[in-house]
Every structure is written in structure tokens, then in C-alpha cells.
Design a protein around this motif. Sequence first.
Motif, PDB file in Angstrom:
ATOM      1  N   UNK A 222       0.807  -1.213   0.000  1.00 30.17           N
ATOM      2  CA  UNK A 222       0.000   0.000   0.000  1.00 30.17           C
ATOM      3  C   UNK A 222       0.836   1.257   0.000  1.00 30.17           C
ATOM      4  N   UNK A 223       1.930   1.264   0.764  1.00 30.49           N
ATOM      5  CA  UNK A 223       2.808   2.431   0.806  1.00 30.49           C
ATOM      6  C   UNK A 223       3.449   2.651  -0.560  1.00 30.49           C
ATOM      7  N   UNK A 224       3.886   1.563  -1.204  1.00 28.66           N
ATOM      8  CA  UNK A 224       4.454   1.682  -2.545  1.00 28.66           C
ATOM      9  C   UNK A 224       3.439   2.196  -3.549  1.00 28.66           C
TER      10      UNK A 224
ATOM     11  N   UNK B 114      -1.281  12.278   0.443  1.00 24.49           N
ATOM     12  CA  UNK B 114      -1.152  10.836   0.675  1.00 24.49           C
ATOM     13  C   UNK B 114       0.174  10.313   0.133  1.00 24.49           C
ATOM     14  N   UNK B 115       0.558  10.767  -1.054  1.00 23.39           N
ATOM     15  CA  UNK B 115       1.822  10.307  -1.634  1.00 23.39           C
ATOM     16  C   UNK B 115       3.013  10.835  -0.848  1.00 23.39           C
TER      17      UNK B 115
ATOM     18  N   UNK C 293       7.456  12.619 -10.740  1.00 22.23           N
ATOM     19  CA  UNK C 293       6.477  11.636 -11.215  1.00 22.23           C
ATOM     20  C   UNK C 293       6.741  11.195 -12.652  1.00 22.23           C
ATOM     21  N   UNK C 294       7.373  12.042 -13.455  1.00 22.21           N
ATOM     22  CA  UNK C 294       7.622  11.656 -14.847  1.00 22.21           C
ATOM     23  C   UNK C 294       8.988  11.008 -15.038  1.00 22.21           C
TER      24      UNK C 294
ATOM     25  N   UNK D  90       1.616   5.386  -7.793  1.00 27.85           N
ATOM     26  CA  UNK D  90       0.370   5.542  -8.548  1.00 27.85           C
ATOM     27  C   UNK D  90      -0.467   6.723  -8.054  1.00 27.85           C
ATOM     28  N   UNK D  91      -0.616   6.841  -6.732  1.00 25.87           N
ATOM     29  CA  UNK D  91      -1.409   7.952  -6.202  1.00 25.87           C
ATOM     30  C   UNK D  91      -0.727   9.287  -6.508  1.00 25.87           C
TER      31      UNK D  91
END
Length: 336
Positions: free
Chosen positions: A67-69, A290-291, A148-149, A74-75
Motif C-alpha cells: 500500500x505504501x508503494x 497521501x503520496x 512523477x515523470x 500511482x497515487x
Amino acid sequence: MNPRALQLLAPSFISLRRLYPGIALGVVLALAGSFLAEHYGAPELLLVLLLGFGFASQAGDARMQPGVGFCSRQVLRIGVALLGARIGIEQVLAVGSLPLLVVLGSTPLIIGAALALGRWLRLPTLHSLVAGVAVAICGVSAAIAVAAVIPAGRLEERRLLGVVVGVTALGTLSMLLYPPLLASLGYSALDSGLLLGASIHDVAQAAAAGYLVSDSAGDVATLTKLLRVALLAPLVLLLGVLLRSRDSSGGEFPYFLLGFLALFGLNSLGWLPTGLREVLVAASQACLLLSMAALGMRTSLGELLAQGWKPFLLLVLLSAGLLLTAMTLLALFGPA
């Protein structure tokens, strides 16, 4: 329920069960950080990150890791895609030609300087790139968007978090120091507002610094800062394409950028209803919180401090260079 339908849903339930513990912990930390920020006036993302550091040992549990990953990758990408709803072309048109000239002139110079200084300081190129974009564009949001990219595995998470912590600290410091500095140098309220908007990292910090000078300076600072934010859309798209083309493995195409671009276009055309836009902006902020909690949990404070003084020196030099560049461009192209 139809047995066939249950068969199809079973993998989804299994995946959700694996992800739930880590996501639940991240949500609790994000809510706690948001609550503390609201009551103490501190930056939300930074507080959530610090809370994440405190739960790094719990995140190492095998039950938490999936979940952390998921949240840290993704989030994060979902949050960046939804950032497009915050940005529109009207921000570019609202501030006039002089702020546009200052911003367009200083942004590539600072990113180029980041790469050059990073090489001189022997820092990884991608670390320097993230730092340069964070300083040149809009602080933490820009750092997260660029990270993120970047193809998975090419930028250590501790380096991203080092930029986040450093750029937040410098933004707060500049918010307090720049207004009296510019006043002592004899700048008018409007010129001070332009310089503050062109040089302070966070939107709220730039606006607050401007309104410390005057209402008109605050308005100009906010609009100039929003113009820098508007550059995030084309820059992230460009970097996404360039970084993927240089990835020897081909990498995964950053499809979330298409969502970012679509929302940017819809917002620029005025086709996003106000209520929907507010929901998307709030969802983007929630995803980023969250991320950030997940990234904090995946990085130990010792690893962060082990980077040494060079990353922070890079941010200091870039921040000072951004202010000096904006002052030079204003002197060259501003009214006589």
C-alpha cells in the motif's frame, strides 16, 4: 451474485486487501498533517512528510509495503494529473507582458544553472533537475510533478524529499526576508510585488510576502507567481517525453500526463464547471498529501541527512540566482 461475476471481482478484492493497510496508514498521516497545518499555519505537505518520517519503521512491515508503494507512485501520478485543473491559460494573460518576460527569461536560466551547478557539486543530474524546476516554477508541487515523470528507479526518493524540505524552508525564509530587502533597495510596491512573485517558491508564500508590502504588491505578486505555475504544464509534458526517450529500457509511457494536459485544456477553455474544478483541485491536494506521507515512510531521516550540505547549497544558490535574475530583467525591460 453471479458466480462468474464473483470470479472476476476476486482478484480486485485480493489486491485491495493487500493495499489496504499501507493506504490506511497513509490516509491517517495525511489527515493528521492537514489538521496540524490548519491549526498551526504550517505547510501541509511538509508536516505530512515529517509525520511519514516518524512512521518509517512501521512502513517496513511486509503488510504495509504494497500500500505504501502504491501511494508513493500511482497515487502520486493521479495527483499530478489532477493538478491540470488548477492551471489555465488565463493566468498567463492576466499579468501583462513585463511579468511574462521576467518569468520566461528567468525560468530556463535557473533550470540551466541548476544542471551546471549540480555537475560542479557532483550531484546526480536528475536531482539537480528536480531542484531547478522546484526553484524556477512552484516549489514542492513542481518537484513532485517532475519526479512523477522520471522513470522508476532513476531518482532516489531521499533526494526528492531533500528538495521538498529544502525548498519549503527557503520559501518560508524568503517570505520574511525579501520584502524588507526590496524596500531597502528602493523598489516601488508594484516592482516589489513582481519580484516577490517571480522569486518566491510557493504561491501562498509569494502572496503573503506581497501583501506585507501593500495590497497592490500582493495582487501583482500573486498573478506573477500564478504565471510561473502555468509554466508547469508544458514543462512537465516536455520533460516526460525527453526522459522517456532517453530511458534505454523504453520505460512506461506516463499516460497520466494526458490527463494533466486534458484538464489544463478544459480549464483554459472554461469548460470545467466551478464545482467540478474545486472537487478536482481538492482531490489533487489529497493525493499529493497521501503520496507525500508514503514517500516519508519509505525514507529514513538518517538517509536524508546523509546527503550532506551540497543539495541545500544548490537550492540556496538557485534561490539567490532567481532573485538576482528577476531584478536584472526588471532593470533591463521595466519602465524607465
